[in-house]
Design an enzyme around this catalytic site. Structure first.
Site, mmCIF file in Angstrom:
data_model
loop_
_atom_site.group_PDB
_atom_site.id
_atom_site.type_symbol
_atom_site.label_atom_id
_atom_site.label_comp_id
_atom_site.label_asym_id
_atom_site.label_seq_id
_atom_site.Cartn_x
_atom_site.Cartn_y
_atom_site.Cartn_z
ATOM 1 N N CYS A 79 -2.957 -10.361 0.362
ATOM 2 C CA CYS A 79 -2.708 -10.652 -1.051
ATOM 3 C C CYS A 79 -1.642 -11.745 -1.178
ATOM 4 N N ASP B 221 3.655 10.736 -5.820
ATOM 5 C CA ASP B 221 2.485 10.877 -4.961
ATOM 6 C C ASP B 221 1.742 12.202 -5.105
ATOM 7 N N CYS C 233 -8.822 -14.818 -7.788
ATOM 8 C CA CYS C 233 -8.689 -14.426 -6.375
ATOM 9 C C CYS C 233 -9.559 -13.209 -6.076
ATOM 10 N N CYS D 115 -5.786 -4.887 2.904
ATOM 11 C CA CYS D 115 -6.051 -5.471 1.582
ATOM 12 C C CYS D 115 -4.762 -5.874 0.872
ATOM 13 N N CYS E 80 -11.378 -6.431 3.327
ATOM 14 C CA CYS E 80 -11.536 -5.011 3.677
ATOM 15 C C CYS E 80 -12.656 -4.857 4.699
ATOM 16 N N CYS F 97 -3.689 1.937 6.393
ATOM 17 C CA CYS F 97 -4.221 0.577 6.553
ATOM 18 C C CYS F 97 -3.532 -0.319 5.529
ATOM 19 N N CYS G 31 -12.515 4.147 3.010
ATOM 20 C CA CYS G 31 -11.221 3.503 3.246
ATOM 21 C C CYS G 31 -10.567 4.075 4.507
HETATM 22 C C1 B12 Z 1 -5.672 9.535 -3.661
HETATM 23 C C2 B12 Z 1 -4.731 8.439 -3.216
HETATM 24 C C3 B12 Z 1 -5.152 7.596 -2.201
HETATM 25 C C4 B12 Z 1 -6.589 7.562 -1.694
HETATM 26 C C5 B12 Z 1 -7.463 6.822 -2.742
HETATM 27 C C6 B12 Z 1 -6.835 5.496 -3.177
HETATM 28 C C7 B12 Z 1 -7.339 4.959 -4.514
HETATM 29 N N1 B12 Z 1 -7.316 3.660 -4.659
HETATM 30 O O1 B12 Z 1 -7.722 5.725 -5.371
HETATM 31 C C8 B12 Z 1 -6.447 6.853 -0.317
HETATM 32 C C9 B12 Z 1 -6.245 7.901 0.759
HETATM 33 C C10 B12 Z 1 -7.600 5.950 0.077
HETATM 34 C C11 B12 Z 1 -5.129 6.101 -0.543
HETATM 35 C C12 B12 Z 1 -4.780 4.975 0.171
HETATM 36 C C13 B12 Z 1 -3.584 4.281 0.006
HETATM 37 N N2 B12 Z 1 -2.539 4.667 -0.751
HETATM 38 CO CO1 B12 Z 1 -2.599 6.166 -1.994
HETATM 39 N N3 B12 Z 1 -2.552 7.471 -3.358
HETATM 40 C C14 B12 Z 1 -3.455 8.299 -3.815
HETATM 41 C C15 B12 Z 1 -2.897 9.093 -5.011
HETATM 42 C C16 B12 Z 1 -2.456 10.465 -4.512
HETATM 43 C C17 B12 Z 1 -3.853 9.222 -6.194
HETATM 44 C C18 B12 Z 1 -4.519 7.881 -6.613
HETATM 45 C C19 B12 Z 1 -5.607 8.112 -7.623
HETATM 46 O O2 B12 Z 1 -5.380 8.710 -8.666
HETATM 47 N N4 B12 Z 1 -6.814 7.664 -7.301
HETATM 48 C C20 B12 Z 1 -7.937 7.793 -8.170
HETATM 49 C C21 B12 Z 1 -8.347 6.420 -8.602
HETATM 50 C C22 B12 Z 1 -9.574 6.543 -9.497
HETATM 51 O O3 B12 Z 1 -7.230 5.981 -9.285
HETATM 52 P P1 B12 Z 1 -6.546 4.552 -9.028
HETATM 53 O O4 B12 Z 1 -6.878 3.944 -7.750
HETATM 54 O O5 B12 Z 1 -5.092 4.754 -9.341
HETATM 55 O O6 B12 Z 1 -7.350 3.748 -10.064
HETATM 56 C C23 B12 Z 1 -7.111 3.767 -11.432
HETATM 57 C C24 B12 Z 1 -6.834 2.366 -11.890
HETATM 58 O O7 B12 Z 1 -7.295 1.443 -10.933
HETATM 59 C C25 B12 Z 1 -7.545 2.344 -13.170
HETATM 60 N N5 B12 Z 1 -8.139 1.068 -13.461
HETATM 61 C C26 B12 Z 1 -9.240 0.531 -12.961
HETATM 62 N N6 B12 Z 1 -9.453 -0.658 -13.547
HETATM 63 C C27 B12 Z 1 -8.468 -0.843 -14.427
HETATM 64 C C28 B12 Z 1 -8.176 -1.891 -15.266
HETATM 65 C C29 B12 Z 1 -7.055 -1.809 -16.069
HETATM 66 C C30 B12 Z 1 -6.739 -2.940 -16.960
HETATM 67 C C31 B12 Z 1 -6.227 -0.662 -16.022
HETATM 68 C C32 B12 Z 1 -5.024 -0.550 -16.862
HETATM 69 C C33 B12 Z 1 -6.529 0.378 -15.164
HETATM 70 C C34 B12 Z 1 -7.636 0.262 -14.365
HETATM 71 O O8 B12 Z 1 -8.570 3.295 -13.195
HETATM 72 C C35 B12 Z 1 -8.418 4.171 -12.134
HETATM 73 C C36 B12 Z 1 -8.441 5.568 -12.692
HETATM 74 O O9 B12 Z 1 -7.433 5.782 -13.580
HETATM 75 C C37 B12 Z 1 -1.667 8.188 -5.415
HETATM 76 C C38 B12 Z 1 -0.475 8.931 -5.991
HETATM 77 C C39 B12 Z 1 -0.699 9.320 -7.445
HETATM 78 N N7 B12 Z 1 -0.350 10.520 -7.789
HETATM 79 O O10 B12 Z 1 -1.177 8.516 -8.230
HETATM 80 C C40 B12 Z 1 -1.298 7.467 -4.089
HETATM 81 C C41 B12 Z 1 -0.857 5.997 -4.191
HETATM 82 C C42 B12 Z 1 -1.818 5.303 -5.108
HETATM 83 N N8 B12 Z 1 -1.053 5.514 -2.831
HETATM 84 C C43 B12 Z 1 -0.194 4.650 -2.434
HETATM 85 C C44 B12 Z 1 -0.242 3.948 -1.194
HETATM 86 C C45 B12 Z 1 1.035 3.281 -0.734
HETATM 87 C C46 B12 Z 1 -1.442 3.893 -0.464
HETATM 88 C C47 B12 Z 1 -1.763 2.962 0.731
HETATM 89 C C48 B12 Z 1 -1.174 1.568 0.602
HETATM 90 C C49 B12 Z 1 -1.260 3.646 2.030
HETATM 91 C C50 B12 Z 1 -1.610 2.900 3.312
HETATM 92 N N9 B12 Z 1 -0.904 1.828 3.669
HETATM 93 O O11 B12 Z 1 -2.498 3.278 4.023
HETATM 94 C C51 B12 Z 1 -3.309 2.966 0.688
HETATM 95 C C52 B12 Z 1 -3.836 1.814 -0.211
HETATM 96 C C53 B12 Z 1 -5.336 1.783 -0.329
HETATM 97 C C54 B12 Z 1 -5.770 1.140 -1.640
HETATM 98 N N10 B12 Z 1 -6.239 -0.105 -1.598
HETATM 99 O O12 B12 Z 1 -5.646 1.791 -2.687
HETATM 100 C C55 B12 Z 1 0.847 4.366 -3.507
HETATM 101 C C56 B12 Z 1 0.481 3.026 -4.164
HETATM 102 C C57 B12 Z 1 1.650 2.136 -4.542
HETATM 103 C C58 B12 Z 1 1.137 0.844 -5.164
HETATM 104 N N11 B12 Z 1 1.874 -0.238 -5.001
HETATM 105 O O13 B12 Z 1 0.118 0.808 -5.782
HETATM 106 C C59 B12 Z 1 0.650 5.636 -4.461
HETATM 107 C C60 B12 Z 1 0.903 5.357 -5.940
HETATM 108 C C61 B12 Z 1 1.627 6.718 -3.957
HETATM 109 C C62 B12 Z 1 3.075 6.459 -4.367
HETATM 110 N N12 B12 Z 1 3.724 7.407 -5.034
HETATM 111 O O14 B12 Z 1 3.645 5.417 -4.133
HETATM 112 N N13 B12 Z 1 -4.394 6.660 -1.543
HETATM 113 S S1 SF4 Z 2 -4.992 -7.809 -5.414
HETATM 114 FE FE1 SF4 Z 2 -4.101 -9.659 -4.458
HETATM 115 S S2 SF4 Z 2 -5.694 -10.247 -2.961
HETATM 116 FE FE2 SF4 Z 2 -6.682 -8.833 -4.406
HETATM 117 S S3 SF4 Z 2 -7.568 -10.146 -6.010
HETATM 118 FE FE3 SF4 Z 2 -5.523 -9.546 -6.726
HETATM 119 S S4 SF4 Z 2 -4.201 -11.248 -6.076
HETATM 120 FE FE4 SF4 Z 2 -6.078 -11.409 -4.844
HETATM 121 S S1 SF4 Z 3 -6.597 0.111 2.860
HETATM 122 FE FE1 SF4 Z 3 -7.638 -1.593 1.829
HETATM 123 S S2 SF4 Z 3 -8.424 -2.936 3.480
HETATM 124 FE FE2 SF4 Z 3 -7.879 -0.970 4.418
HETATM 125 S S3 SF4 Z 3 -9.856 0.120 4.414
HETATM 126 FE FE3 SF4 Z 3 -8.731 0.780 2.554
HETATM 127 S S4 SF4 Z 3 -9.448 -0.618 0.947
HETATM 128 FE FE4 SF4 Z 3 -10.064 -1.511 2.923
#
Ligand code: B12
Ligand code: SF4
Ligand code: SF4
Length: 321
Positions: free
Chosen positions: A248, A134, A191, A244, A198, A241, A214
């Site tokens: 799933c 993380d 899906c 989302c 959201c 939250c 978010c």
């Molecule tokens: C910043 C952060 C957040 C931010 C931004 C989230 C985001 N989606 O970016 C906020 C505060 C919103 C957040 C929320 C949550 N987080 Co958070 N967060 C992080 C953190 C510290 C960095 C993520 C990051 O780099 N974001 C920047 C974006 C650009 O990166 P990304 O979302 O990973 O997206 C990449 C891919 O999607 C990729 N991509 C896009 N399209 C495609 C297509 C293909 C084919 C491929 C290969 C890649 C790809 O490109 C992006 C850039 O590289 C990580 C820990 C870490 N060091 O990675 C935890 C982490 C992602 N979080 C985690 C969790 C648990 C959560 C929450 C569920 C917590 C909660 N219940 O409230 C929510 C989920 C919200 C959501 N839908 O993502 C877990 C996720 C576990 C998992 N199963 O994925 C992590 C990994 C922490 C951990 N060590 O477990 N988080």
């Molecule tokens: S992440 Fe889960 S809910 Fe979202 S499009 Fe994929 S299968 Fe459907």
């Molecule tokens: S955790 Fe998922 S459903 Fe909740 S606000 Fe963020 S993107 Fe939307």
């Protein structure tokens, strides 16, 4: 490549350390480093300045551990039965994300990974290694996808076919060359349930999340005050939250983890406004101790609680009208 060492490490991670998933990928830079840069350039990280400051390290594991050749990716499941408040957040119920209703995973995952690192160093003297979960500047979800642990869903979460997405991730990076696994491919298909579910439209396109919208960002990461519209957007969420992920289909059919689970903190289940509104600073620290909630200062807890209180009251009045 030493196939024996790779399988010893994997067995130890699953059987001795109690992780639910393990896989290996190379130390190569993530393919979506460009996506990360675009995301930051668009300001989607909001007040998370550490995301912008460490972007180049995230874009290359070799900057986090010089000479990084292999990354052992692990996951720990926190999947469990949903509580009624999640499907019916009515009345005075306050929502806390499910991962946060457990012992703080950071220490648990790091502690286990350090033991894995020590085993590696014993088997391969002189090996260099570093652990991450993380907070470290590592693009965890993409590394896990490459190591075969799952795919990145349209909600941006890493999803495993068997265990769903209620997973927490960690990594052991090393300069030792280990046998890499095959990456997982996409299983979202047509899906789009998460995008529709959201409430703040934070998933602006598949796999593109604007963190500023978010609820997890607003309630956990945002430091500044909540303008009225932002406060309204959080609904009954005090911390994090799950919406989302809750919708799933892969989570509905997910199996429970088989490893050593994170100890639950059931005092955080089914919280009601009345349990929280009278808490003073000491009471808040006591409730939050040892869980991810401790990241929330008393001032930000009060800020979030004020927003939730006003949202629940408004909902009640509308219900009565
Ligand atoms: C910043 C952060 C957040 C931010 C931004 C989230 C985001 N989606 O970016 C906020 C505060 C919103 C957040 C929320 C949550 N987080 Co958070 N967060 C992080 C953190 C510290 C960095 C993520 C990051 O780099 N974001 C920047 C974006 C650009 O990166 P990304 O979302 O990973 O997206 C990449 C891919 O999607 C990729 N991509 C896009 N399209 C495609 C297509 C293909 C084919 C491929 C290969 C890649 C790809 O490109 C992006 C850039 O590289 C990580 C820990 C870490 N060091 O990675 C935890 C982490 C992602 N979080 C985690 C969790 C648990 C959560 C929450 C569920 C917590 C909660 N219940 O409230 C929510 C989920 C919200 C959501 N839908 O993502 C877990 C996720 C576990 C998992 N199963 O994925 C992590 C990994 C922490 C951990 N060590 O477990 N988080
Ligand atoms: S992440 Fe889960 S809910 Fe979202 S499009 Fe994929 S299968 Fe459907
Ligand atoms: S955790 Fe998922 S459903 Fe909740 S606000 Fe963020 S993107 Fe939307």
């Amino acid at each position: 490549v030493d196939p024996d060492l790779t399988s010893r490490l994997k067995r130890f991670a699953l059987e001795e350390l109690g992780f639910d998933l393990v896989g290996v990928t190379s130390g190569a830079p993530p393919a979506s480093a460009g996506r990360l840069r675009t995301w930051i350039a668009a300001g989607c990280h909001g007040e998370m300045t550490y995301m912008a400051d460490s972007a180049e390290t995230r874009a290359d594991p070799g900057r986090f551990l010089a000479g990084c050749r292999s990354i052992v990716c692990v996951a720990l499941s926190y999947h469990g039965a949903p509580e009624p408040a999640e499907s019916d957040p009515a009345g005075d119920r306050v929502l806390v994300a499910r991962y946060a209703r457990h012992k703080d995973y950071h220490k648990v995952i790091k502690g286990r990974l350090v033991r894995l690192g020590r085993l590696l160093a014993e088997a391969s003297p002189g090996a260099r290694w570093r652990v991450a979960t993380d907070a470290e500047p590592v693009l965890e979800r993409e590394l896990a996808q490459r190591a075969g642990l799952g795919w990145i869903g349209k909600n941006t979460c890493l999803i495993n076919r068997r265990l769903g997405s209620e997973l927490l991730l960690g990594e052991l990076l090393t300069d030792v060359e280990l046998g890499a696994d095959e990456p997982e491919r996409d299983h979202c298909g047509t899906c789009s349930a998460c995008l529709a579910a959201c409430p703040t439209k934070a998933i602006v396109a598949p796999r593109r999340l604007d963190a500023r919208r978010c609820i997890a960002y607003t309630t956990i990461e945002r430091r500044s005050a909540l303008p009225v519209d932002v406060g309204r957007s959080v609904g009954a969420h005090l911390f994090g939250c799950d919406l989302c992920q809750a919708v799933c289909p892969w989570n509905r059919r997910a199996a429970p983890g088989t490893g050593a689970p994170l100890p639950p903190r059931s005092r955080l289940d089914g919280l009601r406004l009345g349990d929280l509104s009278g808490l003073d600073e000491a009471g808040w620290h006591e409730l939050a101790a040892g869980t991810p909630l401790r990241r929330l200062s008393f001032a930000r807890f009060r800020r979030n609680l004020d927003a939730v209180t006003s949202n629940l009251r408004n909902a009640e009045q509308q219900g009565a009208a």
